[in-house]
Scaffold this active site. Structure first.
Site, PDB file in Angstrom:
ATOM      1  N   ASP B   8       0.882  -1.165   0.000  1.00  0.00           N
ATOM      2  CA  ASP B   8       0.000   0.000   0.000  1.00  0.00           C
ATOM      3  C   ASP B   8       0.923   1.219   0.000  1.00  0.00           C
ATOM      4  OD1 ASP B   8      -1.644   2.125   0.541  1.00  0.00           O
ATOM      5  OD2 ASP B   8      -2.418   1.365   2.444  1.00  0.00           O
ATOM      6  N   LYS B  88       3.010  11.201  -3.360  1.00  0.00           N
ATOM      7  CA  LYS B  88       1.939  10.577  -4.140  1.00  0.00           C
ATOM      8  C   LYS B  88       1.061  11.628  -4.833  1.00  0.00           C
ATOM      9  CE  LYS B  88      -1.585   7.008  -3.405  1.00  0.00           C
ATOM     10  NZ  LYS B  88      -2.140   6.147  -2.357  1.00  0.00           N
ATOM     11  N   GLU B 186      -7.280   0.680  -4.452  1.00  0.00           N
ATOM     12  CA  GLU B 186      -7.250   0.513  -2.999  1.00  0.00           C
ATOM     13  C   GLU B 186      -8.555  -0.025  -2.417  1.00  0.00           C
ATOM     14  OE1 GLU B 186      -5.924   4.393  -1.960  1.00  0.00           O
ATOM     15  OE2 GLU B 186      -3.917   4.002  -2.726  1.00  0.00           O
ATOM     16  N   ASP B 208     -13.761   4.592   1.751  1.00  0.00           N
ATOM     17  CA  ASP B 208     -12.332   4.846   1.976  1.00  0.00           C
ATOM     18  C   ASP B 208     -12.083   6.342   2.125  1.00  0.00           C
ATOM     19  OD1 ASP B 208      -9.598   5.156   1.871  1.00  0.00           O
ATOM     20  OD2 ASP B 208      -9.319   4.043  -0.003  1.00  0.00           O
TER      21      ASP B 208
END
Lengths: 215, 620
Positions: B8, B88, B186, B208
């Site tokens: 992850d 990211k 994800e 999420d």
């Protein structure tokens, strides 16, 4: 006709070699991709099961550790399988694809299909009123929104009827056998263009309702 | 063949997990026991790198300080290195995608280029290179902990990552020396972590809420096949926004020059985040922000926090409703709700999500680990260990091409199961035209200029012919990673000849090759750098400790000692910021030797006092 790229078995008309089980990067039609007969009436629950079964065997996840050629065939065959499933699962897409297979094409969406003129006129008028009230801030917005919402309901009911009738078109086609197809093609085309038109109309109405909704 | 690991690669933290028998487990750092690796990378002055907690420790040393405020890291002309957080957020971006806030935070170069580049002194790094360092640290962690090599991985990406962001993630893997067997969304990965396949059939919602983004995915499950039916989300909504609201509350009424100070802002953010966390357990917390010259104190109750956060949570629920509508489902038809992301620890979030779907969300797994655990399950599927399971994911954004008049023609609709492909016919518009330009777009808008430009392809060379005669079949294929491949064939003789397709974005193959060659030196340079930092830390520690001892126990030192202490301490103070590690270490040693007798006297004295106290207490 092509032969299996892994074991040479052939001729092949499927995404999966029946002899060795290797995925095949071949161009087959949607019905062959799912291994079902060329019929317009389809049991979508059964179709889903077939799709899942084939996915289990073809999917790139099953070939992560295999050679480049198998991985490539798995990728391409799965892409085709997915596309075929999505086309056949949806009755409207299936009907359009059927016409395509026959070399027929649906006309453009801009002409109002016969029988829908009155509905279209009424809906457009209500939308116009709503648009106006919304831009000028006139007090009737809530009332007009309710009217348009009712329009949407009516349109959806009508769409539902057309979709049910489409299934009848499909049945008539499958039962027709080798008789003259010209009237069937015309009827199918008409049904599909009415559905396409109604769908556009529903989208338009929804768009207006969203615009008019309080922020 | 080696095992496949699940990673992850998060904005704030990253994790690595692997199958341990039938269950996935996160591989913790063997030294510290920590499961999370902070996604922070320090680029050190001499070229080495530090990742995670070590990078955070170095942050104070690597900030350019000017007039009492901390300036953006990596200022041009300074070569003291920089600390990069949240890399990211920059993956897959071109220079023009940068916001003003980004340019305040870091120094970038080649702003008109297809790939954002960080400039740190004379050195330049792309986001995939920085991400590769995080991946490398995870690889090293797992190799050290398990004693086996890590070569093949599954990496998770946000469902909403576009093609360029996915490509960049894959490039990062390659730069870290890893084979990226698969990119998985994800939320989709998270659905695998709970072992829900034990249900014969059902519908699952994955909610999420990360630091900066929100994703919702709806899946159907039938006999081990997880099929994503709809995704939705908001790329600018996350737990950080809630921290920000608390921060605003704390800084309210302070003069602008104080509020705008980066250090103030940073510590306020930390206090806010900490307060938010504690309010998940407690009903009220005291927020305390120490500022130069003043202390700000506020009481925050859970009620207040919930009122602040309510509009943000409502926005996530709106996305959920859209996803349900796309999936043609009612809220009551969901059989399981999976929570992902630290922000879902908030009772408000759990309550609202529970209300919307009409059932208690699952939360037995740590929401910070659930994605990595799912990635490990997907790794197990790829290794052939779990052939009872299969994940059918979707493309999150529609793919189209620009047609006449700048209108988007949609070729692949969002929420289409991948892999998928579509073939379109192209021809020429002018006589003897030898190339056809294709502009590929990603997004839901009608006009090309409102969609994201994915790539411009040049098809050709085509044999010169009258306009409209050549027939070029172009196949757009989206693979299981959500990455686009384009193939073209000219159908003139039926044999078809391959037309070259050149993408115009991301890193080119040559650039990646070069980056691999010029890989950040992880050899001696790195060790030297680490030792330098360690020596500096030692110097700082001994100076602070000695200062404290003299203040408290000064009476135990002789006048002569005091004079010599201050002489050596002054010398150490002068050399400790320099680059000469041996000089720093030597001076530290000197001061240490010098102060040892003094330290021993303190120890004796302290023991004596303790014993005295105890003997008094021990009296009957």
């Amino acid at each position: 006709m092509v032969r299996c790229s892994a074991c040479g078995h052939g001729p092949l008309n499927s995404l999966l070699c029946p002899h060795c089980g290797a995925p095949q990067a071949v161009e087959v039609d949607c019905f062959a991709a799912l291994g079902i007969p060329r019929k317009l009436v389809i049991d979508t629950r059964r179709l889903e099961r077939i799709y899942h079964e084939l996915s289990r065997k073809l999917h790139p996840d099953r070939f992560a550790a295999r050679g480049v050629q198998l991985r490539d065939a798995s990728l391409k065959s799965t892409a085709l399988l997915t596309r075929a499933y999505r086309t056949l699962r949806d009755p409207v897409a299936r009907g359009r694809y059927w016409l395509e297979l026959l070399g027929e094409k649906l006309g453009d969406n801009n002409r109002v299909p016969p029988g829908l003129a009155a509905t279209v006129f009424q809906v457009q008028e209500e939308l116009e009123e709503l648009r106006e009230a919304h831009s000028t801030g006139a007090g009737r917005v809530a009332e007009l929104v309710a009217g348009v919402a009712k329009c949407r309901k009516d349109l959806e009911v009508q769409l539902g009827k057309e979709l049910a009738a489409l299934e009848e078109n499909f049945m008539r086609w499958d039962e027709n056998g080798s008789q003259d197809r010209t009237p069937l093609i015309a009827a199918l085309k008409e049904r599909l263009s009415r559905i396409a038109y109604l769908k556009t109309l529903v989208r338009d109405v929804e768009h207006h309702l969203e615009e008019a909704a309080p922020a | 063949m080696s095992r496949i690991f699940g990673i992850d690669l998060g904005t704030t933290n990253s994790l690595i997990a692997v199958m341990d028998g039938p269950h996935p487990r996160v591989v913790s750092d063997p030294a510290s026991g920590a499961a999370l690796l902070p996604s922070v990378v320090a680029i050190l002055p001499a070229g080495g790198v530090a990742v995670g907690e070590r990078a955070i420790e170095m942050e104070p040393h690597l900030m350019a300080e000017k007039d009492g405020t901390v300036a953006p890291a990596g200022l041009p002309g300074t070569d003291q290195g920089a600390v990069i957080r949240s890399v990211k957020r920059y993956m897959g971006l071109g220079g023009t995608d940068l916001a003003e806030g980004d340019r305040k935070r870091y120094v970038f170069t080649e702003l008109d280029g297809p790939v954002v580049r960080f400039k740190i002194g004379e050195r330049v790094y792309t986001p995939p290179q920085i991400s590769a360092e995080i991946l490398r640290a995870l690889k090293t962690r797992a190799e050290t902990a398990l004693g086996e090599s890590v070569e093949r991985v599954v990496i998770t990406v946000p469902a909403y990552f576009n093609d360029a962001q996915r490509q960049a993630t894959r490039d990062a893997g390659r730069l870290a020396g890893l084979t990226v067997e698969r990119l998985v969304n994800e939320p989709t990965a998270a659905s695998l972590a709970y072992g829900l396949h034990k249900m014969a059939a059902g519908r699952v919602a994955v909610y999420d809420l990360g630091g900066g983004t929100f994703d919702i995915s709806i899946l159907t499950l039938r006999e081990g096949i997880f099929e994503v039916v709809a995704t939705n989300g908001d790329t600018h909504l996350g737990g950080d926004d809630i921290d920000h609201l608390i921060l605003e509350l704390m800084l309210e009424g302070l003069p602008d020059d104080v509020r705008n100070e980066r250090r103030v802002w940073n510590s306020a953010r930390q206090v806010a985040e900490d307060g938010k966390r504690r309010l998940s357990e407690q009903e009220r917390v005291d927020l305390r922000l120490e500022l130069p010259g003043r202390t700000v104190e506020r009481v925050l109750t859970r009620d207040q926090l919930e009122r602040l956060a309510e509009p943000l949570v409502e926005r996530t629920l709106k996305c959920c409703r859209t996803a349900l509508r796309d999936a043609r489902l009612e809220t009551g038809e969901i059989d399981a709700v999976v929570l992902v992301g630290g922000a879902t620890r908030m009772p408000l979030v759990r309550r609202r999500v529970g209300e919307l779907f009409g059932r208690e969300p699952l939360c037995s797994l740590d929401p910070d680990q659930v994605v990595a655990l799912g990635a490990a399950v997907q790794a197990g599927i790829l290794m052939g260990d779990r052939d009872d399971l299969l994940l059918l994911d979707v493309v999150p954004l529609s793919l189209g091409i620009e047609t006449m008049g700048g209108v988007t023609e949609r070729l692949i609709h969002r929420n289409t199961t991948i892999p998928t492909s579509v073939t379109e016919m192209f021809t020429t518009a002018a006589d003897s035209q030898t190339h056809v330009d294709i502009h590929v777009l990603q997004g839901e808008r009608e006009l090309a200029r409102d969609c994201r430009s994915l790539a411009r392809f040049k098809l050709g060379p085509i044999e010169p012919k009258p306009a409209g005669v050549p027939r070029i079949a172009v196949t757009f294929l989206i693979d299981a990673n959500g990455i686009l491949h384009v193939m073209a064939n000219e159908e003139e003789t039926g044999a078809g000849h391959m037309v070259e397709v050149k993408p115009s974005y991301g890193l080119t193959e040559e650039e990646i090759e070069r980056m691999l060659e010029e890989a950040i030196d992880h050899g001696e340079d790195d060790i030297e750098q680490r030792l330098l930092i360690a020596a500096r830390n030692d110097a700082e520690q001994i100076l602070a400790a000695l200062g404290k001892q003299l203040k408290e126990w000064g009476h135990l030192a002789t006048d002569d000692e005091c004079r010599r202490f201050s002489e050596v301490a002054a010398r150490l103070e002068a050399v400790r910021k320099g680059e000469d590690r041996e000089l720093i270490a030597g001076t530290v040693q000197e001061l240490n030797d010098l102060s040892t007798p003094f330290a021993e006297r303190i120890m004796d004295e302290a023991i004596r006092r303790t014993l005295e106290k105890r003997s008094v207490e021990d009296l009957p």
